[in-house]
Design a protein around this motif. Structure first.
Motif, short mmCIF file in Angstrom:
data_model
loop_
_atom_site.label_atom_id
_atom_site.label_comp_id
_atom_site.label_asym_id
_atom_site.label_seq_id
_atom_site.Cartn_x
_atom_site.Cartn_y
_atom_site.Cartn_z
N TRP A 1 0.84 -1.21 0.00
CA TRP A 1 0.00 0.00 0.00
C TRP A 1 0.87 1.25 0.00
O TRP A 1 0.53 2.25 -0.62
CB TRP A 1 -0.96 -0.03 1.20
CG TRP A 1 -2.12 -0.94 0.90
CD1 TRP A 1 -2.10 -2.30 0.83
CD2 TRP A 1 -3.43 -0.53 0.54
NE1 TRP A 1 -3.34 -2.76 0.47
CE2 TRP A 1 -4.18 -1.70 0.30
CE3 TRP A 1 -4.07 0.71 0.42
CZ2 TRP A 1 -5.52 -1.68 -0.07
CZ3 TRP A 1 -5.41 0.74 0.06
CH2 TRP A 1 -6.12 -0.44 -0.18
N GLU B 1 3.64 1.36 -1.44
CA GLU B 1 4.13 1.42 -2.82
C GLU B 1 3.08 2.01 -3.76
O GLU B 1 3.41 2.72 -4.70
CB GLU B 1 4.50 0.00 -3.26
CG GLU B 1 5.26 -0.06 -4.55
CD GLU B 1 5.80 -1.46 -4.79
OE1 GLU B 1 6.62 -1.94 -3.99
OE2 GLU B 1 5.37 -2.09 -5.78
N ILE B 2 1.82 1.67 -3.50
CA ILE B 2 0.76 2.26 -4.33
C ILE B 2 0.82 3.78 -4.25
O ILE B 2 0.68 4.48 -5.25
CB ILE B 2 -0.63 1.71 -3.90
CG1 ILE B 2 -0.73 0.22 -4.26
CG2 ILE B 2 -1.76 2.51 -4.52
CD1 ILE B 2 -1.92 -0.51 -3.62
N ILE B 3 1.06 4.30 -3.03
CA ILE B 3 1.18 5.76 -2.89
C ILE B 3 2.41 6.28 -3.62
O ILE B 3 2.35 7.31 -4.30
CB ILE B 3 1.24 6.16 -1.40
CG1 ILE B 3 -0.04 5.74 -0.69
CG2 ILE B 3 1.45 7.67 -1.26
CD1 ILE B 3 -0.07 6.09 0.79
N VAL C 1 3.99 4.97 -6.22
CA VAL C 1 3.94 4.81 -7.67
C VAL C 1 2.72 5.50 -8.28
O VAL C 1 2.81 6.15 -9.31
CB VAL C 1 3.97 3.31 -8.05
CG1 VAL C 1 3.77 3.12 -9.56
CG2 VAL C 1 5.28 2.67 -7.61
#
Lengths: 146, 146, 146, 146, 146, 146, 146, 146, 146, 146
Positions: free
Chosen positions: B88, B90-92, B94
């Motif tokens: 999660w 990483e979602i922020i 990327v």
């Protein structure tokens, strides 16, 4: 290199009033992926890269850079204080432990992929104020013993 | 105090094989909110607190603590290396910049609330492997000049 | 909870001179995975958990905890100055950019999974000194546009 | 200085579609070491430096810089959010303690060198998806009392 | 575990006025290595562990722990503000770049090992004030291409 | 200013193949101090500054800057991942507590100065591989009550 | 150990209303040094340690600990948000560069010692409000080339 | 802007051998305040700004910038490794808790202002070596309940 | 882009002695919001952007950038040592827990919005010295279960 | 010590349903200051300490601790992820630069005190939702040259 191209894309977007939605339609992808790619976090196919070059009036050489795999997550630190971005950080702080518990109760031991992943953002009208509805879909990847 | 209660809830959950889904049904909320609350990030109503006390065999005094507004986000740092939680993050990293661009293109200047907020986790069966689908819904809060 | 069990496992290991290799044989997994699991970073199956309980003279309740999905990576910060661990940090600092270039040149855009993953450690005898040979195998997960 | 040369190497690589594999063949080293060296983390021999200068159309002065010992690990911080690189960070978080236990059980007290070190990356075809297999080989260096 | 033993060693040292020099003589090592080992950063041989157990009035079980390979560097963070320790940090800040230049000019590309390493501390009397002379000797480990 | 001069010194050194040893002989100091000074961490005397200006083909104005007291330790952060530099960091992590104990057992309460300080680096040939021997000598400065 | 003694000293001070000034008179030192020592940042002489033991009703064993050289600066991090302490941090932020310039203009290249150091705090009455006047005196230690 | 002016002031100071003492006399302030102001941490009056412009051969526009209130403390991070500056950091680490105790014992609950503040640096000759004596005077600001 | 415009706005403000109050009157907003917007943390309406362009003699293209939603909070880190800004940090450190308790006692479980938010700064004359009175008004946003 | 008392105060508050408002009336201060003091960030007068001891059923010894000046800001780090507290952090990030500009435009060069400071929290009813109105009043402290 890619950084510089991102800046030029943003400049063209502002000056010419380009919308992500329209760029997305042009290259045949979702607006979410298109924005991520234009902001330097995804690679374009050759065909897409040529269209992006045209839309944002980039140079021929840039077309090649747009097809390179980028170093992802570079801008993350400079946005860490932005209120919109921070709310997502807060979701992890407040709901992260629950997220882990529920996913693992329902799927078993593993993770939700952020690579085999899609994101969709919708505007939900509501009498008490519009809502942002974001649907994140990631493949479940199970841990295995070996 | 609340920390201690969370630990005891988790112990009872493991020893007695309690499921978040069942707790959720008992207190009339979603499994996502219920887990967040049991993990110490939400406050319970009086009625809910009494049920939680019963389910997890807590003490009477704990019932009062469960109705207090907690210091949210306390566990966040200790989970920062956990792979499921990190995805999660990483979602922020990327997709965060794209998220900001798209929300602001579609809604104008403002944020997606993490307080007037709901979260729903679904298991989507797929021949190439199950997918975790998480729907986050937050009220759009516009910036206003003054 | 799990933390406490890890400490007791390590105490029993020292006092009784238990070898990871032998534990691994007992539960039918590699020594690498077995050590990771005993150190609190993997979950055991019911059958394995019972054997672990026996080998390390744990309590019945611990058998249940050993089958829970742990919060992974908790010990990472306390080991960050250890020379053996740091060398791996250094490999990322020095060889990380090359790793990214080569994997992406050969596989395309994606990552090497750390979840669908195995690790094997071998001792390679050499006249100029033994070598540690570590083979890491992770599924390639491609990025996809959407 | 070296930084600038790395940027120019990457530009030439993109514009002329050069492959690390081919550069490696040219200078008689593995593709892994070659990429690490071209990215500024290794020094070239005089002969290699001249070939690199030619391949990437660098200046004569650059040939001298390519033979200097670099400040290694400079780019590490800017890649810390990249998903491919982070997975390696995660391997240390999740498997690091096991790595330490197993190496020390099998070799005794010491470390695996990151200097007397080689790395090999292979693509392993598999019906369920290709796997990245990375073999790291480091000399075991024993601690000695004195 | 090892932490606890270190604390008990230090307590015994203070209460009984034990000198590192004398402990070192007893176990046949330098005072520098002996102190490092007693402080929990080195492992003892079986024979040494028994002597340490006796000198510091430890328990039998502790003898086994003293022979384990420790997690090195654990106390480092808690000493970071200590003036004596900081001066060494300052040496790295101020003289580190020179150290790198000189070692690499004289030895070529490689590092000075901190594992195949000895340290010797001498008191050098001087009319203008005693000097601490510390001699560090580490094996030179060359980088090799592959 | 001083930063810029350091860069130009390093460029001249690479291009003209200058050795620290030779510069040191020219200005009548050790190679260790000379490298530290050329890298911007020490100030030169007027006479030395003029020689440095000549050797590295600097400008007249630079001669004045070389005589200024620099802001020391500026480059330290950018080298923190370099393996040679890190080994010194590791020496502090692993041997720091012992260093403190031994110095204070032998000298009493005080520190080893990093200002009234000298450093000498020698190459010690050995059949099992050359060793780097670094002798650090710092004045002992006692704490006094007041 | 020393930490525990500091806590007991502070407890006795509060409960019995002891003043640092009076303790200082008893042991023949300044109130500033006495407070620093009682708070665990200085070592006492044998005679002083006995008096401190008596004043604060400590145990006999504590008398020995009070004569040990402490790990200085341990409490620093926990006080970093305290407004009184922070003002000193601010003095370094705002006036630090000037301090460096002036000391070096007047004394040449070197530092002001924090070891051969005294501190005196006076209350200066003033019609517009009392002033805290702190006089810090540290030996100037010149850098020398070698 | 102000940053750039500070750099030009320092260049002029080095090239023309200007002393802070002389600048201070010219503008009628202490050398300490003058250095702080020239280094960009204080604002000048109009009259002072004109003199500074003349002394350091700045541009007319700079005269206006010198009268602006600066963003104070900007350079602090880049000096954190400098030995002279660090000694002050160390004073806070080692003597900070005592400082807090003594000020609050003598003045009651409050702080020593770093704004209504003066600093004076004197050279105290001594047979065993000159001493730097720094007198800091800050208004005592009491906390009040409300 | 926006950063550059902010710098040019500040330059024009200094050179032409423009007051935030006057700019605010021109664009019909409070001085607080106007300063926040000119400093790059708010977006202007088209009409406001044109006026800002005129007042600060910006380019036509800048008018478009001024209407873009900015990445908020970018300058925050560079001001963290500024004494005026730090006092607000201190208010959070010292009064933050009380703020949370009181708001939640009076309003229930929720937060005070920093988006639906206004700020007003007044100068309150007082015989013992002027006071800065800042009124912050944020909508209360309740947490809801789901 | 004080920490422990804070915990006991909070426990009594929850168990007995005590309101800050009522405690405030009892000791004759505002609810804001009272909460700050009970949470360990302010000192009580003797009379207040006795009342607090009674209200929260503390021990006699605690009465003395409540009159001590506390180490302020200790809890700040543990609350840094709490959404209510973070909003205040965000106000500094987003509005901090404007705050500095406006205060300095209106008051001149100086700061708003966080020590000679009061805080008042009001509930403002509004048809579109209640608003939290917080009024912060701090004495303006001017910088002076010297």
């Amino acid at each position: 290199m890619r950084d510089e191209i991102t800046k030029r894309i943003l400049c063209q977007k502002v000056i010419n009033g380009i919308k992500w939605k329209d760029v997305a339609d042009e290259i045949g992808c979702s607006k979410e992926w298109t924005a991520a790619a234009c902001l330097g976090n995804m690679k374009f196919s050759q065909d897409q890269a040529q269209k992006i070059t045209q839309i944002f009036q980039l140079d021929d050489e840039d077309t090649k850079w747009l097809q390179q795999i980028p170093a992802r997550g570079c801008q993350a630190d400079s946005l860490k204080n932005d209120p919109l971005i921070y709310r997502w950080q807060e979701i992890i702080s407040v709901y992260g432990p629950a997220l882990k518990e529920i996913i693992q109760e329902e799927f078993g031991d593993g993770i939700m992929s952020a690579v085999d992943f899609t994101m969709d953002i919708q505007k939900i009208a509501s009498p008490t104020g519009d809502r942002v509805e974001v649907t994140l879909s990631g493949k479940f990847l199970p841990y295995r013993n070996f």
